[in-house]
Design an enzyme around this catalytic site. Structure first.
Site, short mmCIF file in Angstrom:
data_model
loop_
_atom_site.label_atom_id
_atom_site.label_comp_id
_atom_site.label_asym_id
_atom_site.label_seq_id
_atom_site.Cartn_x
_atom_site.Cartn_y
_atom_site.Cartn_z
N TYR A 1 -11.50 -9.44 -5.40
CA TYR A 1 -12.62 -10.40 -5.37
C TYR A 1 -13.94 -9.70 -5.67
CZ TYR A 1 -9.66 -13.95 -3.19
OH TYR A 1 -8.68 -14.88 -2.93
N LYS B 1 -3.56 -14.15 -7.29
CA LYS B 1 -4.17 -12.83 -7.45
C LYS B 1 -3.52 -11.84 -6.49
CE LYS B 1 -5.94 -12.03 -4.02
NZ LYS B 1 -5.52 -11.96 -2.60
P1 NAD Z 1 2.91 -14.27 3.02
O1 NAD Z 1 3.44 -12.98 3.50
O2 NAD Z 1 2.34 -15.19 4.01
O3 NAD Z 1 4.03 -15.04 2.20
C1 NAD Z 1 4.83 -14.39 1.26
C2 NAD Z 1 6.00 -15.28 0.89
O4 NAD Z 1 6.85 -14.57 -0.01
C3 NAD Z 1 6.87 -15.65 2.11
O5 NAD Z 1 7.26 -16.98 2.02
C4 NAD Z 1 8.09 -14.74 1.95
O6 NAD Z 1 9.26 -15.31 2.51
C5 NAD Z 1 8.19 -14.64 0.44
N1 NAD Z 1 8.89 -13.44 0.00
C6 NAD Z 1 9.82 -13.39 -0.97
N2 NAD Z 1 10.29 -12.16 -1.14
C7 NAD Z 1 9.68 -11.38 -0.23
C8 NAD Z 1 9.78 -10.00 0.08
N3 NAD Z 1 10.61 -9.18 -0.57
N4 NAD Z 1 8.99 -9.54 1.06
C9 NAD Z 1 8.13 -10.33 1.71
N5 NAD Z 1 7.99 -11.67 1.45
C10 NAD Z 1 8.78 -12.19 0.49
O7 NAD Z 1 1.83 -13.93 1.89
P2 NAD Z 1 0.66 -14.85 1.37
O8 NAD Z 1 -0.56 -14.56 2.16
O9 NAD Z 1 1.11 -16.24 1.25
O10 NAD Z 1 0.41 -14.19 -0.07
C11 NAD Z 1 1.22 -14.51 -1.18
C12 NAD Z 1 0.41 -14.26 -2.47
O11 NAD Z 1 -0.73 -15.11 -2.45
C13 NAD Z 1 -0.13 -12.84 -2.60
O12 NAD Z 1 -0.08 -12.43 -3.93
C14 NAD Z 1 -1.57 -12.94 -2.14
O13 NAD Z 1 -2.43 -12.00 -2.76
C15 NAD Z 1 -1.92 -14.34 -2.58
N6 NAD Z 1 -2.96 -14.96 -1.75
C16 NAD Z 1 -4.05 -15.48 -2.35
C17 NAD Z 1 -5.05 -16.04 -1.60
C18 NAD Z 1 -6.24 -16.65 -2.27
O14 NAD Z 1 -7.21 -16.94 -1.58
N7 NAD Z 1 -6.21 -16.86 -3.56
C19 NAD Z 1 -4.96 -16.06 -0.20
C20 NAD Z 1 -3.80 -15.53 0.39
C21 NAD Z 1 -2.82 -14.97 -0.40
#
Ligand code: NAD
Length: 372
Positions: free
Chosen positions: A228, A143
């Site tokens: 959410y 999401k």
């Molecule tokens: P994060 O910043 O921790 O990780 C992002 C990942 O994407 C990293 O590994 C990064 O290297 C990679 N990436 C690739 N291209 C990139 C760019 N151009 N810029 C930045 N990062 C890049 O983020 P996250 O918290 O893991 O979130 C990722 C996704 O998961 C989002 O869509 C977020 O909404 C979703 N998420 C969902 C939940 C949930 O509870 N369902 C919780 C956290 C995150």
């Protein structure tokens, strides 16, 4: 059985080795014990490729894939070379199951991968979901589903055209507390739902992160955690909103040059019922309140990975520790195995994106009423 099918994450391997020892010690053939783990075609665990190894993959999804019964982490897709070795070692991932964003499409020929799980910044969801669908893989996409209605529609079409399933990472639909709330309108436990108040906000840190960049996030807290609240209002009422009004607030903090700091919105549901929500990157709120004809329900915290608390009418809700992500991924693996539909398909993400676009439109029009 190929040698690849034998591969299981290191921690799983230890569990299975232990299973083997105990099976032998009670006189069972080792093969039958292993079959109950993951190797017969009926019981075979489906392989999941995580795309994007950031905070959510590392902290929640990968560890949860050690707890799942019907799927396991079989491959990784990362743009960061340095992550490969540590992940390969920790999860026993063979070299040929490690991809980057450029060679990702080669995953099409990898029999170890049944499901691709897209866990990238929001604006990359559509591209990788569509590429995964074209590679013939079923998809779970995090999401918010994407950053526009048009993207959501293209993702659904790509999955349909390629005959693969699509599910959105709405983990709360599998959580016992939220199942109670979802059942309120379905079972009428508290009579008619009159009002819903759903708020989710946190104080964001690092000002350079992608969540604060419009091109990668598509919007601020609304895209991230506000979604959410949209979900909770929709499933608490058990109905779809028909119109809304929204307001944006900005304190002038430099962090929020590209995305909104705080958004509040009110949705109209059929019969004149309304919901009220706030989302923000500059405060801390995490609650759901449902007012119904015969009583109230409340969750606080409401949207966390665990430790939820709340009540429903006279009942205090108190469920044992629960792994939302493992339940969500196992449910999708079963959807794939049994050819059934996800309870959170792409269409569910699309409905939320229509609300999100209506919220941005209302803000642009200074809080005007916008039909959804
Ligand atoms: P994060 O910043 O921790 O990780 C992002 C990942 O994407 C990293 O590994 C990064 O290297 C990679 N990436 C690739 N291209 C990139 C760019 N151009 N810029 C930045 N990062 C890049 O983020 P996250 O918290 O893991 O979130 C990722 C996704 O998961 C989002 O869509 C977020 O909404 C979703 N998420 C969902 C939940 C949930 O509870 N369902 C919780 C956290 C995150």
């Amino acid at each position: 059985m190929t040698s690849k099918e034998n591969r299981v994450p290191r921690r799983d391997f230890i569990k299975k080795s232990a299973l083997g020892v105990s099976a032998l010690s009670i006189g069972l053939p080792l093969n039958s014990a292993i079959a109950s783990g993951c190797t017969s075609s009926e019981n075979k665990k489906l392989g999941v490729a995580l795309v994007g190894l950031g905070g959510y993959s590392k902290g929640q999804l990968a560890p949860s894939l050690l707890e799942t019964e019907h799927c396991y982490l079989s491959a990784i897709v990362t743009g960061t070379k340095e992550k490969e070795k540590a992940w390969a070692e920790e999860y026993n991932i063979p070299k040929e199951n490690i991809y980057n964003y450029e060679n990702f499409d080669d995953i099409a020929s990898n029999k170890d991968v049944d499901i691709v799980y897209v866990v990238l910044p929001n604006s990359m969801h559509a591209e990788f979901t569509i590429r995964a669908a074209k590679a013939g893989k079923h998809v779970i996409c995090e999401k918010p589903m994407a950053v526009s209605v048009a993207e959501c529609e293209a993702m659904i079409k790509a999955c349909n055209d390629n005959n693969v399933k699509l599910s959105i990472g709405y983990r709360l639909h599998f959580d016992p507390y939220h199942k109670k709330i979802i059942n309120l309108s379905r079972e009428g436990t508290l009579g008619t739902i009159n009002h819903v108040r759903a708020d989710f906000a946190f104080t964001i840190g690092d000002p350079t992160q992608w969540r604060l960049k419009k091109s990668l996030a598509g919007g601020g807290a609304l895209m991230d955690v506000g979604v959410y609240c949209i979900q909770a209002c929709r499933y608490s009422f058990g109905q779809e909103p028909i119109a809304l009004r929204a307001q944006a607030f900005n304190s002038g903090n430099e962090k929020f040059k590209e995305v909104n700091e705080t958004i509040t919105w009110q949705m109209e549901f059929p019969d004149g019922k309304i919901s009220n929500s706030t989302t923000s990157y500059a405060m801390s709120v995490n609650s759901l309140f449902v007012s119904a004809q015969k009583g109230k329900a409340q969750l606080m915290p409401a949207y966390s990975y665990g430790g939820l608390k709340g009540f429903l009418g006279n009942e205090t809700l108190d469920f044992p520790k629960f792994n939302q992500q493992a339940a969500q991924m196992d449910a999708f693996a079963l959807n794939v195995k049994h050819n059934t539909e996800s309870i959170v398909p792409g269409e569910e993400g699309l409905k939320d994106m229509k609300v999100i676009e209506a919220i941005f439109k209302s803000i642009e029009q200074d809080g005007a009423r916008v039909l959804i």
